[in-house]
Design an enzyme around this catalytic site. Structure first.
Site, short mmCIF file in Angstrom:
data_model
loop_
_atom_site.label_atom_id
_atom_site.label_comp_id
_atom_site.label_asym_id
_atom_site.label_seq_id
_atom_site.Cartn_x
_atom_site.Cartn_y
_atom_site.Cartn_z
N ARG A 48 0.50 64.50 51.08
CA ARG A 48 -0.69 65.06 50.45
C ARG A 48 -1.55 65.80 51.47
NH1 ARG A 48 -4.44 61.01 47.73
NH2 ARG A 48 -4.08 59.88 49.66
N SER A 103 2.23 57.64 58.83
CA SER A 103 2.66 56.26 58.57
C SER A 103 4.07 55.99 59.09
CB SER A 103 2.59 55.96 57.07
OG SER A 103 1.27 56.10 56.61
N ASP A 115 -2.62 53.68 58.39
CA ASP A 115 -3.14 53.46 57.03
C ASP A 115 -4.05 52.24 56.95
OD1 ASP A 115 -1.06 51.70 57.45
OD2 ASP A 115 -0.06 52.06 55.54
#
Length: 924
Positions: free
Chosen positions: A549, A610, A664
């Site tokens: 994203r 991540s 995260d």
């Protein structure tokens, strides 16, 4: 006379249409005969009224409603399971009240699935009349003597025996082996028993007898014995119906619907006790003058009105009253009577059965009447047969209306469009009256058309069923022990959890000092959480899989606004060159800027990456290894922020200011920190698990400086990789670990996170199946399949909003055909595994918040924990179990848990925003 329809119902009155069953009245019979027989005709509308009224009374009793008092009792029997064919062993049964003035003792051997069926051995003892109406102790001493006399024929020796007690009278049961007599019926009237526990009275009598070691395991009424004695067919038998001396039914009800139990899981067998049904509005129109006379002359006038229209004890008496009435008026037997005809009990139920039987010739009826001292004429035999048929037809129809009420209740409680159910039938009325079952079946079909009912004769009149109740109780007790032994290692004590907390504290301290530790305690170079003054527009990039994203995060006075777009990374790019991968990422960022009208602007960018990294600064992260299907060349061992900046430079038309690379977990903490400045801990419990927190910089050996704070990425999934969790690890954990892609690593994560909990449950279920506790000991191929049991199933199965039938549906969709017992045990396995996960997670959080409190020298700490992850958010009890564990292990910390909204996107932007704020302050 009105024309007679099927089952003896008058045509045109709403009666169900079905084949002719009642014998037609002789055309020359007097009006007096027709008038008597007309009283026994029941219309379809009346049957439906009885069905509806009885159903209403059942549901009123189930709900615990006391006013007005329901006319059926709906008594829990504490039988929670039906047989599944594996039961085995020797059992003794004592039957009292099922066969009139007799007592029966049986020796029943059950062979499970291994051998042929062995017929029960039994003996019947006639109970003297003076015992039936004498002191209660006399009755139970008589029963104990009969029991000893029967057992003398068996090589029992000192063997302990398990006994099932069939006691067929209305009782208030408070346990499988605890039952208080409410009232005597069926001609019994022993003093000092009503209001007493009949099991204890029997135990006392057996002890007084002193001959054998007998454990009374269960007390069962004849309806339950009938249901439990039914041979398992294609599906379990879950309704029992008895029409013998008296009548009753039982069925398996959802426990959550039984108010007196306060239980929301599983099923329980309910004894309807419908013999006491006496709704004047429903029964009044079908009561005849003969019913009133029979009731008036009975031992219990005004009670058991419904039973007195159906039970075998009363059918002969009703026929006798009708025949006496007609004889006294000169219609039968030339106006002559006999002592038998005028004496209560003169005509027995077996007389009625024989005379009603169409296959019995007129000569047989003539002989029976002569034996009763009567002088029947040729025309009398047909009239007598017609009277018998009328009385028995009505009994079968009324019984069908009551059974239809039970079936309607089952269909409603199980929310099934069509109910498929097996009904076990027992009692001498079924055995002796050939037409009774056929009339019952056809009437049920008409009153409950959406119920597909199989009627199965119960084996041995319920005696074997009582043994089966005892055997099922023994099986369940053995299975319960095995289940508890299996799940015991998952049930952690406070001492064990406190030890985990202490071990984690020690591992944290070693990791912060740079010593060997299973906790890496990585500095993130995030030095502060949001204070609410952050403002501006920020870009965020969230890369953690083949979809990523790009986000625009606007931090303003009114809050945070987010716009985002998802872009895909083709497989050829994910596994191509590093330059190709990062060029593709930058192209997507530029496309996003153009769509947002941001072209040419240089906005601060936070990069959530991540994949395993070693951070050297807020904007420096060395990729250790690719995971999740990525294998881009020339990236491992490189600073991914440098790779991104190089790609930006190659795309000369744009300027991007990469400020921070973010884990995260840190993003989660920062996302919640914007809403609550006290949020200084981040927690992820999803596919994997991790935590971060704000540590005093002076305690971080790898970063220079003694003042201020530093967010530490604990990487706590690896906690215990040094063997420190070995005492808590089960064989199931070991199996899951060995089958994983990284055996011996991430041990803490493998006991907590969503990637592994379903697999742990699957291994437990396989073990319980091998022990015969689950699925009748027959493992399915599906259960052997790795990862077939998803962690989301734990969340669904443990949901308070799901009934057990829905749990069964979830498991059956996995190819696990199971019983209600199996479903309950699978639920317990899921609860044990997820509870341990939540408690271990809570022990970890307790270690973190206690460290923060001690760091700051506080007596009391108020702190918030930002949490993300599907397991934490979707599981119905996980979050509350974590919170409860933290409260117990860290009582001086007031901890609030906040669920993160978009920690990986919004959090990365807020890390960037805080970094920009701190940079401005430093610059000023």
């Amino acid at each position: 006379m009105d024309s007679v329809g099927p089952l003896g119902l008058q045509q045109g009155d709403g009666a169900p249409g079905c084949p002719q069953e009642a014998l037609p009245c002789p055309s020359n019979s007097p009006e007096l005969v027709q008038e008597c027989l007309r009283q026994f005709k029941v219309t379809g509308a009346q049957l439906r009224q009885i069905q509806a009224s009885l159903l209403g009374s059942m549901e009123q009793a189930l709900s615990g409603q006391a006013n007005p008092a329901p006319t059926v009792r709906m008594l829990p029997t504490y039988v929670g399971s039906v047989p599944h064919g594996t039961e085995q062993g020797d059992f003794v049964v004592l039957e009292l009240g099922a066969i009139g003035a007799s007592l029966r003792v049986l020796w029943v051997t059950l062979m499970g699935t291994k051998g042929h069926r062995m017929e029960p051995q039994s003996r019947e003892f006639v109970i003297p009349q003076e015992v039936m109406v004498g002191p209660g102790q006399q009755l139970f001493d008589f029963a104990a003597r009969c029991l000893s006399e029967f057992l003398d024929a068996f090589p029992v020796g000192n063997q302990g025996l398990q006994l099932g007690f069939s006691f067929s009278f209305p009782c208030h049961q408070t346990g499988l082996d605890k039952s208080t007599l409410i009232s005597w019926t069926k001609g019994f009237r022993c003093s000092g028993v009503e209001g007493q526990d009949v099991v204890q009275l029997l135990r006392d009598a057996i002890q007084r007898q002193g001959a054998y070691s007998i454990d009374v395991v269960a007390v069962v009424n004849d309806a339950v014995g009938t249901m439990m004695g039914c041979e398992p067919g294609a599906g379990p038998c879950e309704v029992g119906l008895v029409v013998d001396t008296g009548t009753n039914a039982c069925y398996m009800e959802e426990a959550r619907h039984v108010a007196v139990l306060d239980e929301d899981r599983g099923r329980v067998c309910i004894s309807v006790e419908w013999g006491s049904f006496s709704d004047d509005g429903a029964l009044g129109p079908v009561l005849t003058t003969f019913d009133h006379a029979l009731d008036h002359e009975s031992l219990n006038p005004g009670a058991q009105r419904f039973e007195k229209m159906i039970g075998g004890l009363y059918l002969g008496e009703l026929v006798r009253l009708v025949l006496a009435h007609l004889a006294q008026r000169g219609v039968l037997f030339g106006g002559c009577t006999s002592p038998a005809l005028l004496s209560r009990g003169g005509i027995l139920p077996e007389h009625v059965a024989e005379m009603e039987d169409p296959s019995a010739g007129a000569a047989r009826v003539h002989t029976i009447l002569q034996d009763l001292g009567l002088r029947p004429r040729a025309s009398d035999t047909e009239l007598v047969r017609h009277v018998c048929a009328a009385v028995c037809t009505r009994a079968a129809q009324l019984c069908a209306a009551a059974l239809a009420a039970v079936l309607s209740r089952l269909q409603r409680s199980r929310e099934q469009e069509t109910l498929q159910i097996a009904v076990a039938t027992g009692g001498r009325v079924f055995e002796r009256h050939p037409r009774f079952l056929s009339i019952l079946q056809e009437t049920v079909m008409l009153l409950a058309p959406r119920c597909d009912v199989s009627f199965i004769p119960s084996v041995d009149g319920g005696g074997r069923g009582v043994a089966m109740v005892t055997a099922v109780a023994a099986r369940l007790a053995a299975h319960r022990r095995l289940l508890e032994e299996t799940l015991a290692p998952f049930r952690l004590t406070r001492e064990q959890l406190a030890a985990v907390q202490a071990q984690m504290r020690e591992a944290m301290a070693r990791g912060l000092r740079g010593e060997a530790s299973s906790l890496r305690m990585l500095p993130t170079y995030v030095r502060a959480t949001p204070d609410g003054s952050e403002r501006g527009d920020f870009l965020a990039l969230d890369l953690g899989g083949t979809n990523f994203r790009v986000l625009l995060v606007r931090v303003a006075t009114g809050g945070v606004q987010i716009s985002s777009q998802i872009y895909s990374i083709p497989e050829c790019v994910a596994q191509g060159s590093g330059q190709q991968l990062f060029d593709h990422i930058v192209d997507c960022i530029v496309d996003f800027q153009q769509k947002q009208g941001l072209s040419g602007q240089s906005l601060p960018l936070g990069f959530t990456f991540s994949f395993p990294c070693r951070q050297l600064g807020l904007d420096q992260g060395i990729l250790l290894t690719w995971t999740k299907g990525f294998n881009a060349s020339d990236c491992e061992g490189q600073d991914v922020v440098c790779l991104l900046r190089e790609a930006i430079r190659r795309r000369q038309a744009t300027e991007l200011n990469v400020v921070a690379i973010v884990n995260d977990t840190v993003g989660t903490m920062m996302s919640c920190g914007y809403e609550d400045p006290r949020c200084e801990v981040g927690l992820i419990v999803g596919t994997g698990t991790n935590a971060c927190y704000m540590e005093e910089l002076r305690n971080v050996a790898s970063v220079a400086g003694d003042s201020g704070h530093m967010c530490i990425n604990m990487e706590w999934g690896a906690f215990g990789d040094d063997g420190s969790l070995g005492m808590l690890s089960t064989n199931f954990d070991a199996s899951v670990d060995q089958a994983s892609i990284n055996p011996g690593k991430q041990r803490f994560e493998k006991m907590i996170s969503g990637m592994y909990l379903g697999e742990i449950v699957r291994h437990v279920l396989l073990h319980l199946t091998s022990l015969g506790v689950l699925f009748r000991g027959q493992p399915t191929q599906r259960l052997q399949t790795r990862d077939i049991f998803k962690t989301k199933f734990l969340s669904e199965i443990e949901s308070d909003s799901l009934a057990l039938r829905q749990v069964r549906a979830i498991l059956e969709a996995l190819g696990l055909p199971l019983t209600s017992d199996d479903a309950l045990m699978v639920l317990e396995v899921c609860q044990a595994v997820s509870q341990r996960a939540a408690q271990l997670c809570g022990a970890g959080v307790a270690a973190v918040v206690e460290k923060i409190r001690e760091n700051r020298g506080l007596e009391e700490l108020t702190v918030s924990v930002g949490v993300d992850g599907t397991l934490y958010k979707m599981h119905p009890h996980f979050s509350s179990l974590v919170a409860a564990t933290v409260q117990e292990l860290a009582p001086r910390c007031a901890v609030t848990f906040l669920q993160s909204e978009d920690g990986s996107g919004k959090g990365a932007a807020l890390v960037t925003a805080v970094a920009c704020r701190l940079a401005q302050m430093t610059h000023v």
